[in-house]
Design a protein around this motif. Structure first.
Motif, short mmCIF file in Angstrom:
data_model
loop_
_atom_site.label_atom_id
_atom_site.label_comp_id
_atom_site.label_asym_id
_atom_site.label_seq_id
_atom_site.Cartn_x
_atom_site.Cartn_y
_atom_site.Cartn_z
N THR A 54 -1.14 -3.54 4.95
CA THR A 54 -0.47 -2.45 5.01
C THR A 54 -1.70 -1.31 4.75
O THR A 54 -2.48 -1.53 3.99
CB THR A 54 0.45 -1.89 3.95
OG1 THR A 54 1.66 -2.62 4.21
CG2 THR A 54 0.86 -0.44 3.92
N ARG B 265 -2.97 1.80 3.40
CA ARG B 265 -2.53 2.65 2.35
C ARG B 265 -3.63 3.70 1.75
O ARG B 265 -3.99 3.11 0.80
CB ARG B 265 -1.55 1.98 1.49
CG ARG B 265 -1.02 2.75 0.53
CD ARG B 265 -0.22 2.00 -0.71
NE ARG B 265 0.87 1.01 -0.16
CZ ARG B 265 1.86 1.35 0.19
NH1 ARG B 265 2.60 2.47 -0.08
NH2 ARG B 265 2.74 0.45 0.72
N GLY C 209 -1.47 5.23 9.28
CA GLY C 209 -1.19 4.83 7.83
C GLY C 209 0.43 4.24 7.64
O GLY C 209 1.12 4.97 8.32
N GLY D 235 1.82 3.67 4.84
CA GLY D 235 2.42 3.96 3.50
C GLY D 235 1.89 5.31 2.78
O GLY D 235 0.69 5.53 3.16
N SER E 204 -0.06 6.77 -0.95
CA SER E 204 -0.61 6.64 -2.41
C SER E 204 -0.97 7.72 -2.74
O SER E 204 -1.82 8.35 -2.38
CB SER E 204 -1.78 5.40 -1.98
OG SER E 204 -1.92 5.18 -3.26
N THR F 29 6.00 4.34 -1.07
CA THR F 29 5.33 5.15 -1.89
C THR F 29 4.73 4.58 -3.16
O THR F 29 5.33 4.08 -4.03
CB THR F 29 5.99 6.55 -2.16
OG1 THR F 29 6.64 6.94 -0.99
CG2 THR F 29 5.19 7.59 -2.84
N SER F 30 3.25 4.65 -3.19
CA SER F 30 2.46 4.12 -4.38
C SER F 30 2.02 5.37 -5.06
O SER F 30 1.67 6.31 -4.47
CB SER F 30 1.53 3.26 -3.82
OG SER F 30 0.62 3.05 -5.01
N HIS G 79 -2.80 -5.13 -3.94
CA HIS G 79 -3.35 -3.84 -3.30
C HIS G 79 -5.18 -3.85 -3.52
O HIS G 79 -5.42 -4.06 -4.69
CB HIS G 79 -2.90 -2.52 -3.52
CG HIS G 79 -3.55 -1.31 -2.90
ND1 HIS G 79 -3.42 -1.08 -1.64
CD2 HIS G 79 -4.49 -0.47 -3.39
CE1 HIS G 79 -4.13 0.07 -1.29
NE2 HIS G 79 -4.79 0.39 -2.58
N SER H 13 -2.48 -4.80 0.92
CA SER H 13 -2.46 -3.49 1.24
C SER H 13 -4.09 -3.04 0.91
O SER H 13 -4.60 -3.66 0.22
CB SER H 13 -1.36 -2.47 0.77
OG SER H 13 -1.54 -2.79 -0.59
N HIS I 230 -7.02 0.43 0.79
CA HIS I 230 -7.62 1.68 0.65
C HIS I 230 -8.89 1.53 1.05
O HIS I 230 -9.68 0.84 0.50
CB HIS I 230 -7.46 2.51 -0.35
CG HIS I 230 -7.93 3.70 -0.32
ND1 HIS I 230 -7.73 5.07 -0.08
CD2 HIS I 230 -9.15 4.01 -0.97
CE1 HIS I 230 -8.64 5.87 -0.39
NE2 HIS I 230 -9.53 5.33 -0.73
#
Length: 578
Positions: A76, A78, A101, A103, A105, A154-155, A320, A354, A356
């Motif tokens: 994902t 995120r 995106g 999801g 964060s 949603t994180s 993540h 996931s 970033h």
């Protein structure tokens, strides 16, 4: 492992792969070469390493959680984002979702992270600067306006006031008409790493653990898809730890939360799948890949052999990853695009769930729309162009990667043994044996690892270890033994200064005006009554989540909720150490 057992494992894996759902995608090379979904030893060849390496989707999950790897589902995308007020951040979220995106964060500003309202004197000059300002459930309504929380995972990266912020999120979802029992996402809530590294706590450890236990119980019963804990190594690594320290401290914290759940009478096969992890992906490419592979293996073994998890999902370590902010440089900042790409590639080859990717200007400020898009597209290029999703654990069996994986695992086990000794447990044959025997004997209020963690926090053992590692690395940099391009090597440049995002002081003024108006418009008697009921619940064993939700529904602010509990539980002050 002999060749017959290897062949049996491969057959078992193939059957699971064939039965699993795969994406409708091209899994050939750029030149059109067909690829197997996973690789192992040649037919008829013995390989004793296979007992530890295994096949994708099988215990001990060294090679990943799923037999299909990324053929079944990619990671994902995120992106961690938040700045200014809820209106500004909502616009950025919609941009990220439109741009691929998968999801959200949420990054919160410093007052929010410390459980303070925007008009608190301690918040002066900090509102909206390192994340979004959230003062009440009304801000959550704006933050997620036009974004259906029932459909978007949603994180939220927050720990000290995580539970009050979470109930505000639930209230916002209720107001959208969502069935909150079906919400999906992750709340960080990892208070251990706050005492160890990040320093954003509210109360002493015991009240925080009470809140986390209440949250775990509530989510297990009421919101089963939501993950109430994301055990974070990211901040430990950013504080200066080694890769093995990040891994061991983080997983030990995870063991502590497992022990907390068990002490609450929760079924490990029910609550353990709700635990997730958050790791740093630093610049040493192969070390990071090995760290991620070792993490899955350690977690699966301890959850099964020490804590009694019998389901695969309870043994899985989902994580993540965020690329290393501390690796970014203000000097020659465009080099940061390369650093981030390398770190992201390591995370993917390590099997992240996931990801970033940091923007090139984040060492200076929050990212602009342009740099945020470059960071997002870095993941898109990796996912769509490079072929790295075609084969599960493509580095599995590499002599170098497997040796690094084993060495990092061994170093982590030594650290676990030290944590257990801090808790008063003598060494067994292995740290896992020691922990299992202590759990069976019931010698600890929560568990043996938890006791050791709390003692290590109290004595400064974790912070001292991180400080020593950071000091050693800094000395190596200054001697030129370790190099950073643009900092202590290749320092000549034609780069110009970046245009960076600056948060206007008007954000704070406007937020405070809005907050004042909300206080005027709300039913103050309802707020006072809800806060009083919450404090009454805090004095008993009653789960605090429902009464805290009532306070959020009445528009009690974050600072008011946290202050009421500070008055009841006190504030934590870290002992001075020299």
């Amino acid at each position: 492992m002999d060749s017959n057992h290897i062949a049996e494992g491969q057959k078992r894996w193939q059957e699971r792969y064939d039965a699993a759902r795969k994406r409708d995608a091209d899994f050939t090379t750029l030149s059109g070469m067909d690829l197997a979904p996973a690789y192992g030893p040649a037919e008829g060849v013995d390989d004793p390493r296979m007992e530890q390496i295994g096949w994708p989707g099988e215990f001990p999950f060294t090679r990943g959680l799923y037999p299909t790897g990324y053929r079944g589902r990619t990671w994902t995308i995120r992106q961690f984002s938040g700045f200014g007020n809820a209106v500004q951040t909502n616009e950025r979220y919609k941009l990220l979702l439109r741009s691929g995106g998968g999801g959200l964060s949420v990054a919160f500003d410093m007052p929010t992270l410390m459980g303070r309202d925007s008009d608190d004197p301690q918040a002066l000059g900090e509102v909206g600067h390192c994340g979004v300002a959230i003062d009440s459930a009304a801000d959550m309504d704006i933050l997620f306006g036009g974004i259906p929380l029932a459909d978007v995972t949603t994180s939220m990266t927050i720990s000290g006031p995580a539970v009050p912020v979470f109930v505000m999120y639930l209230v916002a979802a209720e107001r959208q008409g969502a069935d909150i029992s079906k919400l999906d996402g992750t709340l960080q809530t990892d208070i251990f790493k706050e005492y160890i590294a990040q320093k954003e706590w509210l109360f002493p450890p015991e009240p925080h653990l009470r809140l986390i236990g209440d949250l775990m119980s509530y989510c297990a019963k009421e919101i089963p898809r939501y993950k109430p804990l994301s055990v974070s190594g990211y901040h430990i690594r950013e504080a200066g730890s080694t890769a093995a320290q990040e891994l061991a401290f983080t997983i030990a914290d995870g063991f502590g939360y497992v022990e907390l759940g068990l002490s609450r009478g929760l079924d490990i096969n029910t609550f353990a799948p709700g635990l997730s992890f958050f790791f740093d992906s630093h610049i040493d490419f192969f070390e990071e890949i090995a760290k991620f592979r070792a993490a899955r293996r350690i977690w699966a073994r301890w959850l099964r052999d020490v804590y009694g998890a019998t389901s695969e999902r309870a043994q899985w370590l989902r994580f993540h990853t965020q690329t290393a902010g501390v690796s970014l440089t203000a000097q020659q900042p465009y080099n940061n695009v390369v650093r981030t790409a390398v770190e992201a590639l390591a995370a993917v080859l390590g099997g992240t769930n996931s990801l970033h990717t940091n923007a090139l200007d984040e060492t200076l400020a929050l990212p602009t729309d342009e740099t945020a898009e470059i960071a997002l597209r870095t993941q898109a290029v990796l996912m769509e162009e490079t072929g790295i999703t075609n084969v599960a654990d493509p580095l599995g069996g590499s002599w170098y990667v497997e040796d690094l994986t084993n060495r990092i695992e061994a170093e982590a086990e030594e650290i676990f043994a030290r944590i257990l000794s801090l808790g008063g447990e003598s060494d067994g044959d292995t740290a896992g044996d020691t922990a299992r025997e202590a759990m069976a004997a019931g010698r600890h209020a929560i568990g043996p690892v938890t006791t050791g963690i709390l003692r290590g926090i109290e004595e400064g053992w974790f912070t001292a270890g991180i400080a020593e590692a950071a000091f050693t690395y800094q000395q190596q940099l200054e001697r030129g033994e370790k190099r950073i391009v643009g900092v202590n090597t290749h320092t000549d440049t034609v780069s110009k200064d970046l245009e960076i995002l600056r948060i206007s002081g008007e954000v704070e003024k406007e937020q405070n005006v809005l907050l004042s108006q909300r206080r005027t418009d709300r039913d103050q008697a309802a707020v006072d009554a809800a806060l009083a009921r919450m404090v009454d619940a805090a004095r008993t064993d009653t789960n605090l989540i429902p009464s805290m939700m009532d306070a959020a529904r009445a528009e009690a602010t974050l600072g008011e909720i946290c202050d009421a509990l500070r008055a009841e539980w006190g504030e934590y002050r870290e002992p001075a150490r020299f």
